[in-house]
Structure formats: structure tokens, C-alpha cells
Design a protein around this motif. Structure first.
Motif, PDB file in Angstrom:
ATOM      1  N   GLY A  50       0.785  -1.311  -0.083  1.00 43.46           N
ATOM      2  CA  GLY A  50      -0.138  -0.014  -0.202  1.00 43.46           C
ATOM      3  C   GLY A  50       1.058   1.450  -0.096  1.00 43.46           C
ATOM      4  O   GLY A  50       0.285   2.299   0.664  1.00 43.46           O
ATOM      5  N   LEU A  51       1.858   1.118  -0.853  1.00 48.77           N
ATOM      6  CA  LEU A  51       2.969   2.575  -0.526  1.00 48.77           C
ATOM      7  C   LEU A  51       2.631   3.156  -2.047  1.00 48.77           C
ATOM      8  O   LEU A  51       2.364   2.631  -2.925  1.00 48.77           O
ATOM      9  CB  LEU A  51       4.264   1.851  -0.610  1.00 48.77           C
ATOM     10  N   ASP A  52       3.046   4.427  -1.916  1.00 42.14           N
ATOM     11  CA  ASP A  52       3.051   5.133  -3.351  1.00 42.14           C
ATOM     12  C   ASP A  52       4.158   4.963  -3.835  1.00 42.14           C
ATOM     13  O   ASP A  52       3.987   5.050  -5.416  1.00 42.14           O
ATOM     14  CB  ASP A  52       3.048   6.586  -2.894  1.00 42.14           C
ATOM     15  N   ILE A  53       5.009   4.797  -3.669  1.00 44.82           N
ATOM     16  CA  ILE A  53       6.451   4.489  -4.445  1.00 44.82           C
ATOM     17  C   ILE A  53       7.410   3.527  -3.423  1.00 44.82           C
ATOM     18  O   ILE A  53       7.414   3.419  -2.376  1.00 44.82           O
ATOM     19  CB  ILE A  53       7.252   5.685  -4.744  1.00 44.82           C
ATOM     20  N   VAL A  54       8.309   2.859  -4.324  1.00 41.43           N
ATOM     21  CA  VAL A  54       9.399   1.845  -3.300  1.00 41.43           C
ATOM     22  C   VAL A  54      10.625   2.223  -4.283  1.00 41.43           C
ATOM     23  O   VAL A  54      10.811   2.794  -5.262  1.00 41.43           O
ATOM     24  CB  VAL A  54       8.862   0.504  -3.426  1.00 41.43           C
ATOM     25  N   HIS A  55      11.610   1.676  -3.487  1.00 37.45           N
ATOM     26  CA  HIS A  55      13.114   2.132  -3.873  1.00 37.45           C
ATOM     27  C   HIS A  55      13.547   0.427  -4.214  1.00 37.45           C
ATOM     28  O   HIS A  55      13.573  -0.294  -3.463  1.00 37.45           O
ATOM     29  CB  HIS A  55      13.748   2.759  -3.053  1.00 37.45           C
ATOM     30  N   LEU A  56      14.145   0.190  -5.357  1.00 33.86           N
ATOM     31  CA  LEU A  56      14.745  -1.077  -5.971  1.00 33.86           C
ATOM     32  C   LEU A  56      16.290  -0.741  -6.136  1.00 33.86           C
ATOM     33  O   LEU A  56      16.519  -0.084  -7.055  1.00 33.86           O
ATOM     34  CB  LEU A  56      13.949  -1.613  -6.989  1.00 33.86           C
ATOM     35  N   ARG A  57      16.849  -1.701  -5.144  1.00 36.34           N
ATOM     36  CA  ARG A  57      18.411  -1.451  -5.577  1.00 36.34           C
ATOM     37  C   ARG A  57      18.769  -2.888  -6.623  1.00 36.34           C
ATOM     38  O   ARG A  57      18.574  -3.954  -6.298  1.00 36.34           O
ATOM     39  CB  ARG A  57      19.089  -1.763  -4.149  1.00 36.34           C
ATOM     40  N   LEU A  58      19.108  -2.553  -7.805  1.00 36.58           N
ATOM     41  CA  LEU A  58      19.198  -3.597  -9.007  1.00 36.58           C
ATOM     42  C   LEU A  58      20.784  -3.722  -8.918  1.00 36.58           C
ATOM     43  O   LEU A  58      21.486  -2.842  -9.469  1.00 36.58           O
ATOM     44  CB  LEU A  58      18.543  -2.872 -10.110  1.00 36.58           C
ATOM     45  N   SER A  59      21.258  -4.733  -8.936  1.00 34.63           N
ATOM     46  CA  SER A  59      22.648  -5.012  -9.115  1.00 34.63           C
ATOM     47  C   SER A  59      22.802  -5.771 -10.565  1.00 34.63           C
ATOM     48  O   SER A  59      22.407  -6.845 -10.536  1.00 34.63           O
ATOM     49  CB  SER A  59      23.377  -5.846  -8.060  1.00 34.63           C
ATOM     50  N   VAL A  60      23.491  -5.437 -11.207  1.00 36.76           N
ATOM     51  CA  VAL A  60      23.695  -5.917 -12.652  1.00 36.76           C
ATOM     52  C   VAL A  60      25.107  -6.222 -13.028  1.00 36.76           C
ATOM     53  O   VAL A  60      26.004  -5.225 -12.470  1.00 36.76           O
ATOM     54  CB  VAL A  60      22.944  -5.282 -13.538  1.00 36.76           C
ATOM     55  N   THR A  61      25.571  -6.852 -13.810  1.00 41.22           N
ATOM     56  CA  THR A  61      26.721  -6.998 -14.531  1.00 41.22           C
ATOM     57  C   THR A  61      26.887  -6.475 -16.004  1.00 41.22           C
ATOM     58  O   THR A  61      28.070  -6.330 -16.518  1.00 41.22           O
ATOM     59  CB  THR A  61      27.402  -8.440 -14.497  1.00 41.22           C
ATOM     60  N   ASN A  62      25.619  -6.259 -16.359  1.00 39.49           N
ATOM     61  CA  ASN A  62      25.592  -5.729 -17.704  1.00 39.49           C
ATOM     62  C   ASN A  62      25.806  -4.040 -17.689  1.00 39.49           C
ATOM     63  O   ASN A  62      24.547  -3.571 -17.053  1.00 39.49           O
ATOM     64  CB  ASN A  62      24.159  -6.004 -18.441  1.00 39.49           C
ATOM     65  N   HIS A  63      26.504  -3.655 -18.214  1.00 38.94           N
ATOM     66  CA  HIS A  63      26.691  -2.084 -18.088  1.00 38.94           C
ATOM     67  C   HIS A  63      25.684  -1.240 -19.148  1.00 38.94           C
ATOM     68  O   HIS A  63      25.794  -0.012 -18.764  1.00 38.94           O
ATOM     69  CB  HIS A  63      28.186  -1.884 -18.658  1.00 38.94           C
ATOM     70  N   VAL A  64      25.020  -1.990 -19.782  1.00 38.56           N
ATOM     71  CA  VAL A  64      23.960  -1.086 -20.752  1.00 38.56           C
ATOM     72  C   VAL A  64      22.845  -0.985 -19.881  1.00 38.56           C
ATOM     73  O   VAL A  64      22.035  -0.032 -20.030  1.00 38.56           O
ATOM     74  CB  VAL A  64      23.718  -2.151 -21.980  1.00 38.56           C
ATOM     75  N   VAL A  65      22.576  -1.519 -18.775  1.00 43.05           N
ATOM     76  CA  VAL A  65      21.387  -1.377 -18.109  1.00 43.05           C
ATOM     77  C   VAL A  65      21.647  -0.011 -17.012  1.00 43.05           C
ATOM     78  O   VAL A  65      22.519  -0.034 -16.346  1.00 43.05           O
ATOM     79  CB  VAL A  65      21.004  -2.665 -17.189  1.00 43.05           C
ATOM     80  N   THR A  66      20.798   0.947 -17.526  1.00 45.81           N
ATOM     81  CA  THR A  66      20.991   2.111 -16.996  1.00 45.81           C
ATOM     82  C   THR A  66      19.535   2.587 -16.392  1.00 45.81           C
ATOM     83  O   THR A  66      18.695   1.922 -16.903  1.00 45.81           O
ATOM     84  CB  THR A  66      21.670   3.349 -17.849  1.00 45.81           C
ATOM     85  N   ARG A  67      19.426   3.458 -15.436  1.00 43.02           N
ATOM     86  CA  ARG A  67      18.166   4.051 -14.858  1.00 43.02           C
ATOM     87  C   ARG A  67      17.596   4.739 -16.076  1.00 43.02           C
ATOM     88  O   ARG A  67      16.293   4.613 -16.348  1.00 43.02           O
ATOM     89  CB  ARG A  67      18.474   5.193 -13.908  1.00 43.02           C
ATOM     90  N   THR A  68      18.065   5.422 -17.071  1.00 43.48           N
ATOM     91  CA  THR A  68      17.510   5.894 -18.275  1.00 43.48           C
ATOM     92  C   THR A  68      16.898   4.747 -19.126  1.00 43.48           C
ATOM     93  O   THR A  68      15.650   4.791 -19.530  1.00 43.48           O
ATOM     94  CB  THR A  68      18.503   6.460 -18.955  1.00 43.48           C
ATOM     95  N   ALA A  69      17.568   3.683 -19.488  1.00 40.80           N
ATOM     96  CA  ALA A  69      16.939   2.437 -20.038  1.00 40.80           C
ATOM     97  C   ALA A  69      15.813   2.077 -19.199  1.00 40.80           C
ATOM     98  O   ALA A  69      14.875   1.493 -19.968  1.00 40.80           O
ATOM     99  CB  ALA A  69      17.972   1.609 -20.257  1.00 40.80           C
ATOM    100  N   LEU A  70      15.741   1.956 -17.939  1.00 45.65           N
ATOM    101  CA  LEU A  70      14.621   1.539 -17.116  1.00 45.65           C
ATOM    102  C   LEU A  70      13.429   2.635 -16.843  1.00 45.65           C
ATOM    103  O   LEU A  70      12.416   2.249 -16.125  1.00 45.65           O
ATOM    104  CB  LEU A  70      15.102   1.261 -15.789  1.00 45.65           C
TER     105      LEU A  70
END
Length: 85
Positions: free
Chosen positions: A12-32
Motif C-alpha cells: 500500500g505504498l505510493d512508491i518504493v526503491h529497488l536496488r538493482l545489481s547488474v553485471t551488464n553495463h548497458v542497464v541504466t536508470r535511463t533505460a529503465l
């Protein structure tokens, strides 16, 4: 991102924070960004250069399959002190 959004809805939250650990350098906040807005999830992307340093690696290598409905959504939500809700 989808699962984080489902956990957000469950809690029942308005927003949550996700910490995403990746080894792919192409994954960015902009891409998501589109998925972040859609599921109301704020993402921090941690790029881990050493694949063995990724905390999700053990679970990814585990045999078998679990659907997202088999996961306790409450276990995925922590308060700001790191305690599960």
C-alpha cells in the motif's frame, strides 16, 4: 521491476526503491525509466564488475523455477532501517 511494483501495491505504498545489481553495463536508470514510471519504483542501478560479486547470483544459479506468485511480497519490502515488513 514488475515484482517490485507488485510488492509496492501489496504494501500500500505510493512508491518504493529497488536496488538493482547488474553485471551488464548497458542497464541504466535511463533505460529503465518507462518501467520505473509504470510500476512506481525508484531504481538505483549498481553495476558489479565481478559477476561473482552480484548478490543475486546464488539465486539465479539455483535449480528449478518459482513463479512470482510463490514469493511472499511482504518479504520483499524493507523499511528504511532494513527491517522486513
Amino acid at each position: 521491476m514488475y515484482l517490485a511494483g507488485k510488492a509496492r501495491e501489496f504494501a500500500g505504498l505510493d512508491i518504493v526503491h529497488l536496488r538493482l545489481s547488474v553485471t551488464n553495463h548497458v542497464v541504466t536508470r535511463t533505460a529503465l525509466m518507462r518501467d520505473m514510471l509504470k510500476h512506481k519504483v525508484w531504481v538505483t542501478v549498481d553495476i558489479v564488475d565481478d559477476p561473482n560479486g552480484n548478490p543475486a547470483l546464488e539465486l539465479c544459479r539455483a535449480p528449478g523455477f518459482r513463479g512470482w506468485r510463490e514469493v511472499s511480497l511482504g518479504d520483499l519490502i524493507e523499511d528504511s532501517d532494513g527491517a522486513a515488513q
